[in-house]
Design an enzyme around this catalytic site. Structure first.
Site, short mmCIF file in Angstrom:
data_model
loop_
_atom_site.label_atom_id
_atom_site.label_comp_id
_atom_site.label_asym_id
_atom_site.label_seq_id
_atom_site.Cartn_x
_atom_site.Cartn_y
_atom_site.Cartn_z
N VAL A 32 0.93 -1.36 0.05
CA VAL A 32 -0.04 -0.10 0.08
C VAL A 32 0.90 1.18 0.05
O VAL A 32 0.96 2.20 -1.02
CB VAL A 32 -0.99 0.04 1.31
CG1 VAL A 32 -1.57 1.22 1.20
CG2 VAL A 32 -1.94 -1.11 1.22
N CYS A 33 1.61 1.36 1.02
CA CYS A 33 2.20 2.70 1.22
C CYS A 33 3.53 2.69 0.45
O CYS A 33 3.96 3.98 0.03
CB CYS A 33 2.71 2.47 2.90
SG CYS A 33 1.44 2.59 3.85
N LEU A 34 4.19 1.73 0.06
CA LEU A 34 5.10 1.88 -0.93
C LEU A 34 4.49 1.71 -2.50
O LEU A 34 5.12 2.33 -3.15
CB LEU A 34 6.12 0.53 -0.88
CG LEU A 34 7.23 0.49 -1.79
CD1 LEU A 34 8.33 1.58 -1.84
CD2 LEU A 34 7.95 -0.90 -1.59
#
Lengths: 216, 216, 216, 216, 216, 216, 216, 216
Positions: free
Chosen positions: E122-124
């Site tokens: 998600v965040c990467l």
């Protein structure tokens, strides 16, 4: 004379315990393959800092540190309580075969020894057996020790157990010393856990503080 | 008569010890799946060379070597001390059931037996149990032995432990024989460690020498 | 001018190939944790001996070998073909940034490069990318290379693949050079396999010979 | 002329497919360490029986079967469809380098080849690449193949993928041939799955039948 | 205008690169189970310190840091270069959906982005895809990122690769920036490696210094 | 009256031993996750066939086989010696709580019981403890048993060991019965090993025969 | 007509997406061995609930559910949005071969399909390939799918990737739909994450609330 | 007075047993890394529900639940029998050091204690040792407990075993209480197994019911 260790009646305390760190050297540590090398390093540091937080005597020793085994791990040296004796052995495999080490241990007056060593099947094993033979209670800290393969660790654990050594973890032994979080060692112990012995706890503590949680 | 093994009072020495290598054969080794097959081979070699370095009697034995089990590992043969008896059994599963093996062991005069075998749950197990029954102290070297699955090894370790066998590692048993790096066996032991028993040590030694480090 | 590598039409041969061994040094090897450190060492040796058996040029290089990275692995030096150039770089991370290395590679006349390096994400990676940029076909030998963790290897494999590098194994690349066991390199190749690249094969060969089997 | 494989428009069928089993020999299988050796054996059998159940031509080949590589696995021979050609190569590493193998494949008239081989990085790899170069669609069955270490398999998978080979599983390729459980091959396929390709399914089927469940 | 990243012609340098650290927060880090949580923490610190050693702009961002996700890891904050912008997003999953983050990235003038994030899928993932869509070259640092299970990481690596993102390791990207150990960043890089990115190197360096080895 | 088992003086023989197979049912087997489910199935078959080869009484039992636990594994039924009693329990968790089972065991006259069961922590555990309480010697065959997770197996092994049960492997217990390969059970045992208990041995045997090797 | 999926310009939304759950049946799930069976079950539930929280059409299908494959998992049925069509196929392996399934998918009007299936190499694979051939964008959710061994999953991932399928995780695809925690789906998504998709998050949320933390 | 536990003569029953759940808190659970965190949570729930199904007293306790350790797991609270005492300790590491806990245990009248705790080497360990010292029989449920690394669990298991604690599994202890599936607790136990303690069993039960199978 001191009473033998028994969890129910005579737990580990700052008064009856000493910590022995055997051969956590820069050359030997590189052979640790049975579990996470970095964890061994952090947990040895945790034990050293436990000496400071609890006022427990720590003794470090090395095997031939000017040879390939290398010097004591620098980050471990940095955590040793001031004045910690460091016995540099010139060749004796079992630290207790060096009379200076034996005497240093005796001088602590401790009846319980917390021992960690690299490598497990040699540097932790022989001092633990020798300590038992001299009547000490021994807690072998397996996760602050390490060796070259899983089977060497598993056979060591069996042999230590047969010799009446208590197999223990870094967090287990510190928690027994702590006994109650409301004692003065509470905050220092939280620091040892958060930074060295189980870093997940540092994240939990930081989340809790950030959410406005009370100190405990 | 010889005294029973006890680490504290009567350690392993060249005088009270023999090394038994049981069924490290080219066919059987191919079934080793519980840990690294190459490690078993190297560690069996390490034990053989230990015989040479320390002047300890070594006995090798095979089970039906002209059949599917195959001949003794060639690289192990190359490490056996000159004159090592090799007892080729014609069908006995437990090496001690062959009187020639039993007699060869007795002839060494040893009270302590270092035993490794392939496969662990048979070729190491039965001779270890039989040796115990005959009054020998036994060190079973688990990482110089191997078997077909992890559970066979784990159950073997439990059973050996119950029979009073010392579970040990290759490096552990050699280090006990060494006792002090300043003795004549020091350099030979460094060779065993660097080339066979824990090759990481060879890299550490080479780095140290290259950096201009002293011998130890 | 030489034709580009294509398995179907222009396989690896002794005439169109060179072998580059990058930074298999005693200090760096100690950080290999993504797979068996001993396997990396044996497979680098296997590639070196392949140079001898097939008459293929080998080039070795080191990064700052008088510093902590340490000298080239002694057992690898012992397997290098006589006259192998060893380029000691004084600080360049990518071996191709040292003009002596680039020139040594060019001098071989090879269009196909077999490269292995420690650590994978640096010492194998950059020379492989630079070689591709210079028009070489590149076979990156992942099991003769090693790095500090599994993710570093996995990301390296993806990146190399994206750059058009052929990911290969030690046995795969040697087998392509061999092409037919009836050629003169057959026996030498059996030796490389049995002793270095896949030791299980040595046990199979010994069993077969012992049973009276024909040479092949 | 035959149409190229495309799942959407031209799936695998008994009419357009052949199965190639490369070097599943008793000596080579003993080196399989990248996944369960017994699984490789069962899945190669599953592919052989698929030939029988679906009437798909199977070709087996061996490399130097009178040498250390050993004969074809006996339990695999037992599953081969009657009349299966077995091409015994005298030394060619790539099966397609033996004109008899190439001709046998051509004679099947198949455009799609299902290939499994031991070892993956050699015996599966080269025939797959050669088949692609000759215009065949290739399904490489990785779980019916095996090799000496995980990295050899992973690099092989990457290389095969780059060559346009479809990486597939034993159950995947049989299920594509099946297409609908209501066809005549349904019961035979259930047998392949239950006894060879995924034995858990046999337990599920027996439980269902015992509970009084309908055939499907 | 800036030139696109290409290893051969336009490597990562302090002038063309920025480092983005996405959501390394105390609550999210506790869900990392695909590889060693402590390693993710150390490697994120390594990237932060790389900003200091090389003078490369670093941008940190958090997702709802007053909620369960928690604040930025304290030890990471301690390594951020002075003046590092920290963009606290109020709910946007993809950091580039917050115009302040997008603008902060643009303001660096970098064409190459080194990105790490928790959790990987998600965040990467989303910032990497958005960065690609805006024309940036992206190096996704998988070992400084982490997620809740191995499959989430593996699917993320495949998806990032398909989007033209370079999959990279912490040590790989720092080594490319270093280029030559003789440059001024050499000693600082040795510190990053020894203390954070690959601690084994610290032990090797200390052994070397202790043996009297030259600086390199 | 029969003598208690002791390896040294009173080994397992066909005359003093019975084999108990507990709850190897199609529903329960599907929950085995602590080691290879297929291995459990093969090894239970191996024990059943051991009954035939050695003329040792076998008793099978099931728990509620018309319910979700399912019927006895069909391939196991096929290996049971003719006339093997199969005790279908209607709900008793501990097989010895069913008087028919207890009586069947008593009727064998055996003093040594070889027991395997699915699941380990229940179906192997309770009958083993009850057998010990009734004075039988018990060999618990861990690799012919299975359970839902590794910790359930490890705790079971510890508990069985504490109760004086011998932890054993399938191959270990058969080898003790065999005693000497020259006895009449030799060929049948080779079949059990090659086809069921350790299939690698079948490949070794086939290679040996193909090479012209003698029978043993 | 609808625009093709592209993360940068046309992300997954409730309006352009449908969720397909293929063959999560009680018999088939028991064969899942490539990763945690319970995780597959929870993640399939998470996808079903995502349909409810986001108002996205869900279609479930089964293969021969009155046969050994068994009925749809009861806990999955409980999470399906009201009115979810469940297509019970009578034998077609590829769900798209059943015209009712194909029509149900078409009727959703979605251009993007989120697909999970048991087993990965069959029930996820074929519908994904068929969907691609019909012009749909496909997100294959590997951690909500499962198969009988690791190699079957790895080959499936490679094959899906080659077919232009986006490999994705359960949390990844839900997070893309969420886009911003401040939207109405925020709380429902937190519930999916905490209870089904990544339960660690539930513990983090409860700790935060207990400490008096704000909602976010 | 109550009789000591002995499997043969005095099994666990609802009348002689109490269940102690120690420190299953939202902050501590996040550090569980030695086995599946979700499994620990489900198995603690299973033990709580066992209290309800069998009418066995349950006692829960927490360590500093307003601090970082967090509150009791919400899903565990939901399974506790009505009226379960929850002892919130203010700092005592060993629950028995809090007199309210000791008294609550005594008040149950139980002689056998089933204990699970997070973390294993502290929260399970110390109460187990203290319970033994007070004369209770103790069953330590390792798979309903968890800790920060595998070695901490393994050393704990050895230490508990040495203290005469029975190491047990969740399913093992419930099955002993059940004794016979025909008793009233049968259906409730099937529910515990299917939903919490071994979910595979739920799939087996559903398949069986769907096939028309009888209740058992």
């Amino acid at each position: 004379m001191a009473t033998e260790y028994d969890y129910a009646t005579n737990r580990l305390t700052a008064d009856n315990t000493a910590i022995l760190l055997v051969d956590h050297q820069t050359g030997l540590i590189l052979g640790v393959q049975d579990h996470d090398q970095n964890e061994v390093r952090r947990k040895a540091q945790a034990l050293a800092r436990t000496g400071k937080v609890y006022g427990i005597p720590v003794i470090a020793t090395t095997s031939a540190p000017t040879g390939p085994n290398g010097p004591l791990l620098p980050e471990l040296v940095a955590e040793l309580p001031e004045g910690t004796p460091i016995i540099h052995r010139s060749g004796e495999v079992d630290a207790f075969d060096d009379p200076r080490f034996e005497e240093a241990v005796r001088a602590t007056g401790a009846t319980n020894l917390i021992i960690a060593g690299v490598i497990t099947d040699v540097c932790l094993m022989f001092p633990s057996l020798s300590a038992r033979a001299r009547g000490y209670s021994v807690h072998a800290i397996i996760d602050a020790s390490g060796t070259t393969n899983v089977l060497a660790r598993e056979t060591s654990m069996a042999r230590l157990q047969q010799a009446g050594v208590v197999l223990n973890s870094t967090v287990g032994v510190i928690s027994e010393l702590l006994r109650d979080w409301k004692t003065p060692a509470g905050p220092g112990t939280a620091g040892i856990f958060s930074e060295l012995a189980m870093p997940f706890y540092g994240a939990v503590v930081a989340s809790h503080a950030s959410a406005g949680g009370a100190a405990s």
